[in-house]
Design a protein around this motif. Structure first.
Motif, PDB file in Angstrom:
ATOM      1  N   LYS A  51       4.174 -11.620  -8.339  1.00 50.71           N
ATOM      2  CA  LYS A  51       5.484 -10.979  -8.424  1.00 50.71           C
ATOM      3  C   LYS A  51       5.710 -10.196  -7.132  1.00 50.71           C
ATOM      4  CE  LYS A  51       8.083  -7.946 -11.524  1.00 50.71           C
ATOM      5  NZ  LYS A  51       7.978  -7.222 -12.807  1.00 50.71           N
ATOM      6  N   LEU A  52       6.916 -10.310  -6.581  1.00 51.97           N
ATOM      7  CA  LEU A  52       7.276  -9.586  -5.371  1.00 51.97           C
ATOM      8  C   LEU A  52       8.455  -8.667  -5.658  1.00 51.97           C
ATOM      9  CD1 LEU A  52       7.271 -12.539  -2.790  1.00 51.97           C
ATOM     10  CD2 LEU A  52       5.464 -10.843  -3.135  1.00 51.97           C
ATOM     11  N   LEU A  53       8.525  -7.588  -4.940  1.00 51.47           N
ATOM     12  CA  LEU A  53       9.704  -6.737  -4.948  1.00 51.47           C
ATOM     13  C   LEU A  53      10.419  -7.026  -3.639  1.00 51.47           C
ATOM     14  CD1 LEU A  53       8.064  -3.445  -6.265  1.00 51.47           C
ATOM     15  CD2 LEU A  53       9.262  -5.202  -7.571  1.00 51.47           C
ATOM     16  N   VAL A  54      11.649  -7.538  -3.746  1.00 47.64           N
ATOM     17  CA  VAL A  54      12.364  -8.053  -2.581  1.00 47.64           C
ATOM     18  C   VAL A  54      13.645  -7.256  -2.355  1.00 47.64           C
ATOM     19  CG1 VAL A  54      13.345 -10.134  -1.523  1.00 47.64           C
ATOM     20  CG2 VAL A  54      11.434 -10.346  -3.106  1.00 47.64           C
ATOM     21  N   ASP A  55      14.011  -7.116  -1.090  1.00 46.30           N
ATOM     22  CA  ASP A  55      15.253  -6.457  -0.701  1.00 46.30           C
ATOM     23  C   ASP A  55      16.409  -7.061  -1.512  1.00 46.30           C
ATOM     24  OD1 ASP A  55      17.597  -5.601   0.566  1.00 46.30           O
ATOM     25  OD2 ASP A  55      16.796  -5.874   2.579  1.00 46.30           O
ATOM     26  N   PRO A  56      17.095  -6.257  -2.319  1.00 38.82           N
ATOM     27  CA  PRO A  56      18.144  -6.792  -3.200  1.00 38.82           C
ATOM     28  C   PRO A  56      19.326  -7.393  -2.452  1.00 38.82           C
ATOM     29  CG  PRO A  56      18.196  -4.406  -3.204  1.00 38.82           C
ATOM     30  CD  PRO A  56      16.965  -4.812  -2.449  1.00 38.82           C
ATOM     31  N   ALA A  57      19.513  -7.057  -1.186  1.00 37.32           N
ATOM     32  CA  ALA A  57      20.625  -7.617  -0.420  1.00 37.32           C
ATOM     33  C   ALA A  57      20.539  -9.134  -0.332  1.00 37.32           C
ATOM     34  CB  ALA A  57      20.645  -7.008   0.983  1.00 37.32           C
ATOM     35  N   PHE A  58      19.333  -9.682  -0.418  1.00 35.26           N
ATOM     36  CA  PHE A  58      19.148 -11.131  -0.344  1.00 35.26           C
ATOM     37  C   PHE A  58      19.064 -11.780  -1.723  1.00 35.26           C
ATOM     38  CE2 PHE A  58      17.744  -9.580   3.715  1.00 35.26           C
ATOM     39  CZ  PHE A  58      18.250 -10.521   4.592  1.00 35.26           C
ATOM     40  N   MET A  59      18.962 -11.002  -2.774  1.00 30.57           N
ATOM     41  CA  MET A  59      18.692 -11.550  -4.094  1.00 30.57           C
ATOM     42  C   MET A  59      19.891 -11.552  -5.039  1.00 30.57           C
ATOM     43  SD  MET A  59      15.497 -12.443  -4.002  1.00 30.57           S
ATOM     44  CE  MET A  59      15.638 -12.913  -2.311  1.00 30.57           C
ATOM     45  N   GLU A  60      20.768 -10.591  -4.933  1.00 32.34           N
ATOM     46  CA  GLU A  60      21.869 -10.454  -5.892  1.00 32.34           C
ATOM     47  C   GLU A  60      22.966 -11.469  -5.569  1.00 32.34           C
ATOM     48  OE1 GLU A  60      22.812  -6.294  -5.557  1.00 32.34           O
ATOM     49  OE2 GLU A  60      21.135  -5.734  -6.842  1.00 32.34           O
ATOM     50  N   VAL A  61      23.004 -12.546  -6.347  1.00 31.35           N
ATOM     51  CA  VAL A  61      23.898 -13.672  -6.080  1.00 31.35           C
ATOM     52  C   VAL A  61      25.359 -13.232  -6.049  1.00 31.35           C
ATOM     53  CG1 VAL A  61      24.690 -15.912  -6.950  1.00 31.35           C
ATOM     54  CG2 VAL A  61      22.250 -15.338  -6.997  1.00 31.35           C
ATOM     55  N   ASP A  62      25.774 -12.366  -6.959  1.00 34.66           N
ATOM     56  CA  ASP A  62      27.180 -11.964  -7.023  1.00 34.66           C
ATOM     57  C   ASP A  62      27.596 -11.034  -5.878  1.00 34.66           C
ATOM     58  OD1 ASP A  62      25.515 -10.007  -8.171  1.00 34.66           O
ATOM     59  OD2 ASP A  62      27.147  -9.200  -9.375  1.00 34.66           O
ATOM     60  N   LYS A  63      26.643 -10.433  -5.165  1.00 33.36           N
ATOM     61  CA  LYS A  63      26.960  -9.518  -4.069  1.00 33.36           C
ATOM     62  C   LYS A  63      26.523 -10.055  -2.706  1.00 33.36           C
ATOM     63  CE  LYS A  63      26.545  -5.480  -7.023  1.00 33.36           C
ATOM     64  NZ  LYS A  63      25.749  -4.303  -7.329  1.00 33.36           N
ATOM     65  N   TYR A  64      25.927 -11.228  -2.684  1.00 30.77           N
ATOM     66  CA  TYR A  64      25.383 -11.773  -1.437  1.00 30.77           C
ATOM     67  C   TYR A  64      26.497 -12.103  -0.454  1.00 30.77           C
ATOM     68  CZ  TYR A  64      22.658 -14.615   1.758  1.00 30.77           C
ATOM     69  OH  TYR A  64      22.059 -15.123   2.878  1.00 30.77           O
ATOM     70  N   ASP A  65      26.331 -11.675   0.781  1.00 33.12           N
ATOM     71  CA  ASP A  65      27.273 -11.949   1.857  1.00 33.12           C
ATOM     72  C   ASP A  65      26.517 -12.759   2.907  1.00 33.12           C
ATOM     73  OD1 ASP A  65      28.764 -11.803   4.275  1.00 33.12           O
ATOM     74  OD2 ASP A  65      29.779 -10.011   3.554  1.00 33.12           O
ATOM     75  N   ALA A  66      26.763 -14.062   2.919  1.00 37.54           N
ATOM     76  CA  ALA A  66      25.999 -14.967   3.781  1.00 37.54           C
ATOM     77  C   ALA A  66      26.050 -14.551   5.251  1.00 37.54           C
ATOM     78  CB  ALA A  66      26.514 -16.392   3.614  1.00 37.54           C
ATOM     79  N   HIS A  67      27.207 -14.218   5.751  1.00 33.73           N
ATOM     80  CA  HIS A  67      27.310 -13.877   7.168  1.00 33.73           C
ATOM     81  C   HIS A  67      26.631 -12.538   7.472  1.00 33.73           C
ATOM     82  CE1 HIS A  67      28.778 -13.878  11.220  1.00 33.73           C
ATOM     83  NE2 HIS A  67      29.279 -12.666  11.047  1.00 33.73           N
ATOM     84  N   ARG A  68      26.852 -11.548   6.637  1.00 33.58           N
ATOM     85  CA  ARG A  68      26.254 -10.228   6.854  1.00 33.58           C
ATOM     86  C   ARG A  68      24.726 -10.319   6.864  1.00 33.58           C
ATOM     87  NH1 ARG A  68      28.523  -5.334   6.101  1.00 33.58           N
ATOM     88  NH2 ARG A  68      30.201  -6.197   4.849  1.00 33.58           N
ATOM     89  N   PHE A  69      24.168 -11.242   6.072  1.00 33.27           N
ATOM     90  CA  PHE A  69      22.719 -11.337   5.958  1.00 33.27           C
ATOM     91  C   PHE A  69      22.139 -12.569   6.645  1.00 33.27           C
ATOM     92  CE2 PHE A  69      24.006  -8.503   2.500  1.00 33.27           C
ATOM     93  CZ  PHE A  69      23.371  -7.366   2.970  1.00 33.27           C
ATOM     94  N   GLY A  70      22.770 -12.994   7.743  1.00 29.31           N
ATOM     95  CA  GLY A  70      22.114 -13.900   8.667  1.00 29.31           C
ATOM     96  C   GLY A  70      22.414 -15.380   8.632  1.00 29.31           C
ATOM     97  N   ILE A  71      23.388 -15.832   7.836  1.00 30.68           N
ATOM     98  CA  ILE A  71      23.697 -17.258   7.808  1.00 30.68           C
ATOM     99  C   ILE A  71      24.744 -17.563   8.878  1.00 30.68           C
ATOM    100  CG2 ILE A  71      24.593 -19.189   6.431  1.00 30.68           C
ATOM    101  CD1 ILE A  71      21.931 -18.119   5.374  1.00 30.68           C
ATOM    102  N   ASP A  72      24.464 -18.583   9.684  1.00 29.13           N
ATOM    103  CA  ASP A  72      25.381 -19.043  10.724  1.00 29.13           C
ATOM    104  C   ASP A  72      25.739 -20.499  10.468  1.00 29.13           C
ATOM    105  OD1 ASP A  72      25.554 -16.751  12.433  1.00 29.13           O
ATOM    106  OD2 ASP A  72      23.533 -17.189  13.146  1.00 29.13           O
ATOM    107  N   LEU A  73      26.776 -20.948  11.134  1.00 33.55           N
ATOM    108  CA  LEU A  73      27.212 -22.335  11.041  1.00 33.55           C
ATOM    109  C   LEU A  73      27.234 -22.897  12.456  1.00 33.55           C
ATOM    110  CD1 LEU A  73      28.276 -24.585   9.182  1.00 33.55           C
ATOM    111  CD2 LEU A  73      30.582 -23.713   9.616  1.00 33.55           C
TER     112      LEU A  73
END
Length: 176
Positions: free
Chosen positions: A60-82
């Motif tokens: 079991k890991l405790l992970v930064d919630p910014a990457f885990m909460e599907v309803d609040k995830y912001d792809a661009h803010r957290f590193g996704i590029d196109l």
């Protein structure tokens, strides 16, 4: 030097010192010993790709919630590029969504658990995307903080995802 400038310099020093101190508490990891990051095809009205995060650590890991909460995830803010593959080394200008905030405590991620973020790049594009082009998603290695539950280690994972096989690329047929 005026008191105001001196005060600003002291404030900057304190902020940088505290950031370096906090960063040193976390071991730097650049491989996938804890989390596997990958892109999967989607090509539906919900988006073009899925960014998948899998706990491969066996614990079991405790992970930064910014990457885990599907309803609040912001792809661009957290590193996704196109990446536009039709125009070499071209990255369409993207922006983050309105900040939702409220990311809370660490997200408890069970061994083997999978989190999937469906990404529609149209939601992040500053101007309309060229839907006749070939694209490929990329993750720029934004740091993901993790705490292991067995060893109690604090880890910062730096691991970019750029598909050199181009299997995650998509084109005109994917904009639904």
């Amino acid at each position: 030097m005026s008191k105001k400038i001196l005060l600003i310099n002291i404030l900057i020093f304190c902020v940088v010192s505290s950031m370096l101190s906090a960063a040193s508490l976390y071991e730097k990891v650049t491989d996938e010993q804890y989390l596997k990051l990958e892109f999967l095809p989607l090509c539906t009205s919900e988006g073009q790709t899925i960014f998948q995060i899998t706990n491969v650590s066996g614990q079991k890991l405790l992970v930064d919630p910014a990457f885990m909460e599907v309803d609040k995830y912001d792809a661009h803010r957290f590193g996704i590029d196109l990446v536009n593959l039709t125009i070499s080394d071209s990255y369409p200008k993207m922006t983050s969504k309105a900040y939702v905030g409220g990311q809370g405590d660490w997200y408890p991620m069970e061994a083997g658990e999978v989190i999937q973020h469906k990404i529609d790049f149209r939601e992040y594009a500053v101007s309309p995307l060229d839907t006749s082009a070939q694209y490929m998603p990329a993750f720029n290695g934004m740091p993901i903080r993790v705490i292991t539950t067995i060893e109690g280690k604090k880890v910062t994972m730096f691991n970019g995802v750029f598909d050199t096989t181009f299997s995650s690329q998509f084109g005109p047929e994917c904009w639904k």
